[in-house]
Scaffold this motif. Structure first.
Motif, PDB file in Angstrom:
ATOM      1  N   PHE A  71      -1.225  10.359  -3.828  1.00 26.73           N
ATOM      2  CA  PHE A  71      -0.071   9.865  -3.085  1.00 26.73           C
ATOM      3  C   PHE A  71       1.167  10.137  -3.913  1.00 26.73           C
ATOM      4  CE2 PHE A  71      -3.239   7.315  -0.850  1.00 26.73           C
ATOM      5  CZ  PHE A  71      -2.768   7.348   0.453  1.00 26.73           C
ATOM      6  N   GLY A  72       2.068  10.974  -3.389  1.00 22.55           N
ATOM      7  CA  GLY A  72       3.305  11.317  -4.071  1.00 22.55           C
ATOM      8  C   GLY A  72       4.352  10.238  -3.879  1.00 22.55           C
ATOM      9  N   GLN A  73       5.019   9.883  -4.973  1.00 18.50           N
ATOM     10  CA  GLN A  73       6.054   8.859  -4.928  1.00 18.50           C
ATOM     11  C   GLN A  73       7.467   9.435  -4.905  1.00 18.50           C
ATOM     12  OE1 GLN A  73       5.022   5.447  -4.598  1.00 18.50           O
ATOM     13  NE2 GLN A  73       3.296   6.789  -4.128  1.00 18.50           N
ATOM     14  N   ASP A  74       7.575  10.764  -4.835  1.00 16.95           N
ATOM     15  CA  ASP A  74       8.893  11.384  -4.727  1.00 16.95           C
ATOM     16  C   ASP A  74       9.481  11.089  -3.348  1.00 16.95           C
ATOM     17  OD1 ASP A  74       9.419  13.552  -7.055  1.00 16.95           O
ATOM     18  OD2 ASP A  74       7.274  13.332  -6.643  1.00 16.95           O
ATOM     19  N   GLY A  88       7.913   5.519   2.124  1.00 12.34           N
ATOM     20  CA  GLY A  88       8.288   4.121   1.944  1.00 12.34           C
ATOM     21  C   GLY A  88       7.402   3.381   0.959  1.00 12.34           C
ATOM     22  N   SER A  89       6.622   4.110   0.168  1.00 12.14           N
ATOM     23  CA  SER A  89       5.701   3.527  -0.816  1.00 12.14           C
ATOM     24  C   SER A  89       4.742   2.515  -0.194  1.00 12.14           C
ATOM     25  CB  SER A  89       6.474   2.876  -1.973  1.00 12.14           C
ATOM     26  OG  SER A  89       7.189   3.842  -2.690  1.00 12.14           O
ATOM     27  N   PRO A 142      -6.969  -0.917   1.372  1.00 13.64           N
ATOM     28  CA  PRO A 142      -6.080  -0.890   2.534  1.00 13.64           C
ATOM     29  C   PRO A 142      -6.435   0.270   3.463  1.00 13.64           C
ATOM     30  CG  PRO A 142      -4.832  -0.681   0.481  1.00 13.64           C
ATOM     31  CD  PRO A 142      -6.279  -0.721   0.125  1.00 13.64           C
ATOM     32  N   ASP A 143      -6.066   0.142   4.723  1.00 10.93           N
ATOM     33  CA  ASP A 143      -6.374   1.164   5.725  1.00 10.93           C
ATOM     34  C   ASP A 143      -5.745   2.528   5.411  1.00 10.93           C
ATOM     35  OD1 ASP A 143      -7.904  -0.614   7.163  1.00 10.93           O
ATOM     36  OD2 ASP A 143      -6.262  -1.198   8.488  1.00 10.93           O
ATOM     37  N   LEU A 144      -4.741   2.564   4.560  1.00  8.62           N
ATOM     38  CA  LEU A 144      -4.070   3.816   4.217  1.00  8.62           C
ATOM     39  C   LEU A 144      -4.918   4.698   3.293  1.00  8.62           C
ATOM     40  CD1 LEU A 144      -0.628   2.193   3.448  1.00  8.62           C
ATOM     41  CD2 LEU A 144      -1.179   3.575   5.445  1.00  8.62           C
ATOM     42  N   VAL A 145      -6.013   4.151   2.773  1.00  9.55           N
ATOM     43  CA  VAL A 145      -6.872   4.845   1.813  1.00  9.55           C
ATOM     44  C   VAL A 145      -8.178   5.213   2.503  1.00  9.55           C
ATOM     45  CG1 VAL A 145      -8.115   4.529  -0.356  1.00  9.55           C
ATOM     46  CG2 VAL A 145      -5.831   3.568  -0.095  1.00  9.55           C
ATOM     47  N   PRO A 146      -8.722   6.412   2.248  1.00  8.39           N
ATOM     48  CA  PRO A 146      -9.998   6.794   2.864  1.00  8.39           C
ATOM     49  C   PRO A 146     -11.078   5.736   2.611  1.00  8.39           C
ATOM     50  CG  PRO A 146      -9.057   8.649   1.687  1.00  8.39           C
ATOM     51  CD  PRO A 146      -8.216   7.455   1.361  1.00  8.39           C
ATOM     52  N   VAL A 148      -4.915   8.627  -6.534  1.00  3.51           N
ATOM     53  CA  VAL A 148      -3.967   8.704  -7.643  1.00  3.51           C
ATOM     54  C   VAL A 148      -2.540   8.646  -7.112  1.00  3.51           C
ATOM     55  CG1 VAL A 148      -3.186  10.082  -9.613  1.00  3.51           C
ATOM     56  CG2 VAL A 148      -5.603  10.112  -8.953  1.00  3.51           C
ATOM     57  N   PHE A 149      -1.721   7.827  -7.749  1.00  4.25           N
ATOM     58  CA  PHE A 149      -0.295   7.728  -7.432  1.00  4.25           C
ATOM     59  C   PHE A 149       0.478   8.403  -8.556  1.00  4.25           C
ATOM     60  CE2 PHE A 149      -2.315   4.405  -5.104  1.00  4.25           C
ATOM     61  CZ  PHE A 149      -1.613   4.343  -3.915  1.00  4.25           C
ATOM     62  N   TRP A 150       1.361   9.332  -8.194  1.00  3.22           N
ATOM     63  CA  TRP A 150       2.104  10.084  -9.188  1.00  3.22           C
ATOM     64  C   TRP A 150       3.427  10.569  -8.609  1.00  3.22           C
ATOM     65  CZ3 TRP A 150       3.463  15.249  -8.810  1.00  3.22           C
ATOM     66  CH2 TRP A 150       2.938  15.922  -7.701  1.00  3.22           C
TER      67      TRP A 150
END
Length: 161
Positions: A85-88, A113-114, A41-45, A53-55
Motif C-alpha cells: 500500500f503506497g502512502q504517496d 486517504g490512508s 480489515p476488509d481492505l486487505v486480502p 506492506v505500507f511504504w
C-alpha cells in the motif's frame, strides 16, 4: 555484579551466559515482529497468507528495503503473497520513482486517504502485517531484510500456524 560461588556448580558455569543474555535484552532492541490477533480489515486480502506492506517513495528506509521486498515478491515462500500500500499522495511521484507503473510483483495499491493504514493503526513507515485467512498474525515495524533466509523461514512458519 556476579559473585563467584565457593564451590563449582552448574550455576557458576552458566552465570556469565545468563548475565550476558540479560544485558542483551536490556538495550531496548525491538523484537523482529509482534504477534497480533484480530480480524483483518476488509481492505486487505482475506484468503491465503499475505504480507501487507505500507511504504512511500519519500521514506528512505522504505527505499532501502525495496530490493529485498521485490526479491521476496518474485519468489515468495509458499503460501505467501505480497501486497503493498503506497502512502504517496501523488501517483505521479510513484510512477517517477519506478520509471513507470509499479512492478507487478509488488501488488501495489494506492492507499487513498490512508484508509488501509488507518484501519491497521500504521504509525511508522515502513510497516508490514502478515494476514493469514483473514486473521492478523504479526506486525513488523520498521525496515526489514525481506529476502533473508531467516525472514523467509519466519514468514513460512507464521503462515502455517
Amino acid at each position: 555484579m556476579l559473585v563467584r560461588a565457593r564451590r563449582p556448580s552448574s550455576l557458576h558455569r552458566i552465570a556469565p551466559f545468563v548475565a550476558a543474555a540479560a544485558l542483551a535484552c536490556a538495550d531496548g532492541e525491538r523484537p523482529s515482529y509482534t504477534r497480533i490477533e484480530g480480524r483483518a480489515p476488509d481492505l486487505v486480502p482475506s484468503s491465503g497468507a499475505t504480507v501487507v506492506v505500507f511504504w512511500a517513495t519519500w521514506c528512505p528506509p522504505c527505499r532501502d528495503e525495496l530490493p529485498g521486498l521485490r526479491a521476496l515478491a518474485r519468489d515468495p515462500p509458499p503460501p505467501i503473497r505480497l501486497v503493498t500500500f503506497g502512502q504517496d499522495e501523488d501517483e505521479g511521484a510513484v510512477r517517477a520513482f519506478f520509471g513507470g507503473a509499479p512492478p507487478e510483483e509488488l501488488g501495489y495499491r494506492q492507499d487513498a486517504g490512508s484508509r488501509a493504514a488507518t484501519a491497521l493503526g500504521v504509525d511508522v513507515l515502513p510497516a508490514a502485517f502478515l494476514v493469514v485467512e483473514g486473521r492478523l498474525v504479526a506486525r513488523f515495524s520498521g525496515p526489514r531484510d525481506w529476502n533473508s533466509r531467516g525472514m523467509r523461514r519466519l514468514l513460512a512458519k507464521l503462515a502455517g500456524e
